[in-house]
Structure formats: structure tokens, C-alpha cells
Design an enzyme around this catalytic site. Structure first.
Site, short mmCIF file in Angstrom:
data_model
loop_
_atom_site.label_atom_id
_atom_site.label_comp_id
_atom_site.label_asym_id
_atom_site.label_seq_id
_atom_site.Cartn_x
_atom_site.Cartn_y
_atom_site.Cartn_z
N ASP A 67 -2.15 6.39 -13.45
CA ASP A 67 -3.25 7.05 -12.60
C ASP A 67 -3.45 8.44 -13.01
O ASP A 67 -2.60 9.15 -13.36
CB ASP A 67 -3.31 6.68 -11.39
CG ASP A 67 -1.83 6.74 -10.50
OD1 ASP A 67 -1.04 7.45 -11.24
OD2 ASP A 67 -1.66 6.14 -9.39
N ASN A 136 1.45 2.24 2.37
CA ASN A 136 0.43 1.44 2.69
C ASN A 136 0.43 0.21 1.64
O ASN A 136 -0.34 -0.80 1.82
CB ASN A 136 -1.21 1.96 2.97
CG ASN A 136 -1.51 2.60 1.55
OD1 ASN A 136 -1.06 2.41 0.76
ND2 ASN A 136 -2.70 3.08 1.65
N HIS A 138 -0.15 0.28 -1.54
CA HIS A 138 -0.74 0.65 -2.82
C HIS A 138 0.30 0.47 -4.12
O HIS A 138 1.28 0.93 -3.70
CB HIS A 138 -1.93 1.68 -2.74
CG HIS A 138 -1.06 3.09 -2.79
ND1 HIS A 138 -1.40 4.08 -1.83
CD2 HIS A 138 -0.34 3.51 -3.80
CE1 HIS A 138 -0.82 5.12 -2.11
NE2 HIS A 138 -0.28 4.98 -3.39
N GLU A 143 -5.51 0.78 -3.68
CA GLU A 143 -5.54 1.04 -2.14
C GLU A 143 -5.98 -0.46 -1.42
O GLU A 143 -6.76 -1.10 -2.01
CB GLU A 143 -6.49 1.96 -1.57
CG GLU A 143 -6.32 3.22 -2.06
CD GLU A 143 -5.14 4.10 -1.39
OE1 GLU A 143 -4.19 3.26 -0.91
OE2 GLU A 143 -5.22 5.30 -1.19
C1 GLP Z 1 1.12 7.87 -5.22
C2 GLP Z 1 0.89 7.29 -6.73
C3 GLP Z 1 1.68 5.97 -6.88
C4 GLP Z 1 3.00 6.11 -6.15
C5 GLP Z 1 2.98 6.48 -4.84
C6 GLP Z 1 4.00 6.61 -4.07
O1 GLP Z 1 -0.02 7.46 -4.49
N1 GLP Z 1 -0.32 7.16 -7.23
O2 GLP Z 1 1.80 5.65 -8.41
O3 GLP Z 1 3.78 4.95 -6.05
O4 GLP Z 1 2.25 7.83 -4.68
O5 GLP Z 1 4.69 8.13 -4.22
P1 GLP Z 1 6.33 8.41 -3.74
O6 GLP Z 1 7.02 7.71 -4.68
O7 GLP Z 1 6.27 9.74 -3.84
O8 GLP Z 1 6.30 7.95 -2.45
#
Ligand code: GLP
Length: 241
Positions: A67, A136, A138, A143
Site C-alpha cells: 500500500d 482494528n 485491517h 479497513e
Molecule cells: C499500516 C499499514 C499496514 C500495517 C499496519 C500496522 O496501517 N498499512 O500494512 O500492518 O499499519 O502497523 P504497525 O506494524 O506499525 O502496527
């Protein structure tokens, strides 16, 4: 879904890096599906360490990222392209032309989403996909919602995700509200999937995921239950709290 519980973040990162390194050694032309966020940083560090120590060759490796924020390009330190360069690509002998991140500044975002799915198909699909998970539920930026996109799409981020991501920006106003993300269908096409989670703030969502026996668009990660080869690697904090 296979579950591996490691002692701490470092062990979780080493375990994931070890799996990726083996896959790369077995297939030097592998296509890696890569993720951003704090969780995979330790895994990238470990891969770089092993690249420097062992004869790992990334010259034929390809990558696609999950993404990117709409409105940011690779020159922005908060963009996911910048993150990937900083945390991995600049430290290994991968050809940047073989690394792909959705274009957050594309003139026509809708067209760019279609192009991204075609690109993934054209390079033969993802061999191994790394995923994190949002608090949440995702995955990538898919989402919780009434409907989820199958292919790559432009999505509005939820308040929860915007506030989770705020730590990467100086002010709240700078946090992007929309992103381009690979869809659930694009993710499920990967041959193998590894989901990483670390820390107590992921404990609740990991519990929900592991206890799910139905899929729900309100818990996007639950769609991973439909995939035959998913390994969830967590540390004790994300599992036992
Ligand atoms: C963002 C990214 C996700 C990732 C998520 C969790 O939303 N788009 O791909 O899994 O953050 O991030 P973190 O690893 O910092 O908790």
C-alpha cells in the site's frame, strides 16, 4: 493457519527473516510481497544483517508492496516508498526497478490501481507475502467495512487507523486520510503468507483472529482463514499479554 509464538520482538523478527532468507536462497528470482509499519522493521534489519554476513543475492528478486498513502510520493519521508528504501532496499543489492510500491501521486488513481494488479499478475504473482495487522484487524489498508475490495483500490482510512498512524507524522493534519491498497483478493493470491504481530496492543486483535471460525468484512484479516498457507508469527506480548 499455523501459529508460531516467539519470546519477544527480536525473536519474532529473526524467525520471519529466517523464513524469507530460506525462500530467497531456494528461489533467487522470488517475488516478495512486502509490508510497512513498525512491525516488520526488525525483520528487515535482520535480513540486512544476514545479507552482509552470508552470500544472499537480491539481484533477481522482485518485490511488490501492499500500500501507499494517497498524495505522497517517494520523496516524502512519510511515504511507504521512502520507508522501504530506508529500511531495506538501500542496504541490499536489489534492483530498485524491480521494487514496486503503489503510486500515491498517480494522475488517475483508479487507473493506477488496475495497473498495479496487472503488474502483480505480469510478474507472476507474489511468492511470499508479509503482512502486519492493524489494531482494528485491517491488513494492508483494507479497513473493516460492509464490503471489501477484491483488487487494488483507493480507500478511506478509519479514524482508528489515522490515529494509529499519526505517530509517523508531525501533526494530525498531515496524516493522510486515503490510501491505495492491494485488495483482499490480491493478497490471497500470494502462494504463502506470513502475518507478524508484536506487542500488547495487538493482543486483542490476534485473539479475535485466532478464535475466528467465520470470515467477516468487519475483520478483514479473517479472510486469511480461506488461504491454505498462512503462518502467524507473534511475540508473547501479542499472545499472552
Ligand atoms: C499500516 C499499514 C499496514 C500495517 C499496519 C500496522 O496501517 N498499512 O500494512 O500492518 O499499519 O502497523 P504497525 O506494524 O506499525 O502496527
Amino acid at each position: 493457519m499455523k501459529l508460531i509464538v516467539e519470546k519477544d520482538y527480536e525473536e519474532m523478527s529473526k524467525k520471519a527473516a529466517g523464513i524469507l532468507v530460506e525462500e530467497i536462497k531456494n528461489n533467487p528470482s522470488i517475488t516478495l510481497g512486502l509490508a510497512t509499519g513498525s512491525t516488520p522493521v526488525g525483520m528487515y534489519k535482520e535480513i540486512i544483517k544476514r545479507y552482509k554476513k552470508e552470500e544472499l543475492d537480491f539481484s533477481n528478486v522482485k518485490s511488490v508492496n501492499l500500500d501507499e498513502y494517497v498524495g505522497l510520493d517517494g520523496s516524502s519521508p512519510s511515504s511507504y516508498r521512502y520507508f522501504m528504501n530506508e529500511n531495506l532496499f538501500d542496504h541490499i543489492n536489489i534492483d530498485k526497478a524491480n521494487t514496486h510500491v503503489p503510486d500515491g501521486k498517480a494522475d488517475d488513481l483508479e487507473v493506477s490501481t488496475k495497473k498495479y494488479d496487472k503488474l502483480i499478475d505480469d510478474i507472476g504473482g507474489v511468492d511470499i507475502q508479509i503482512l502486519g495487522i492493524g489494531t482494528n484487524g485491517h491488513i494492508a489498508f483494507n479497513e473493516p467495512a460492509g464490503e471489501l475490495s477484491v483488487g487494488t483500490s483507493v480507500v478511506d482510512l478509519t479514524e482508528n487507523t489515522i490515529s494509529d498512524n499519526a505517530r509517523f507524522f508531525d501533526t494530525m493534519d498531515e496524516v493522510p486520510k486515503t490510501a491505495i491498497t492491494m485488495g483482499i483478493g490480491s493478497i490471497l493470491k500470494a502462494k504463502k503468507i506470513i502475518l507478524l504481530a508484536s506487542g500488547e496492543n495487538k493482543k486483542e486483535i490476534i485473539k479475535r483472529l485466532l478464535e475466528s471460525d467465520t470470515v467477516s468484512t468487519e475483520l478483514p484479516a479473517s479472510f486469511l482463514l480461506l488461504h491454505p498457507d498462512v503462518t502467524v508469527i507473534v511475540d508473547e506480548a501479542a499472545y499472552k499479554g
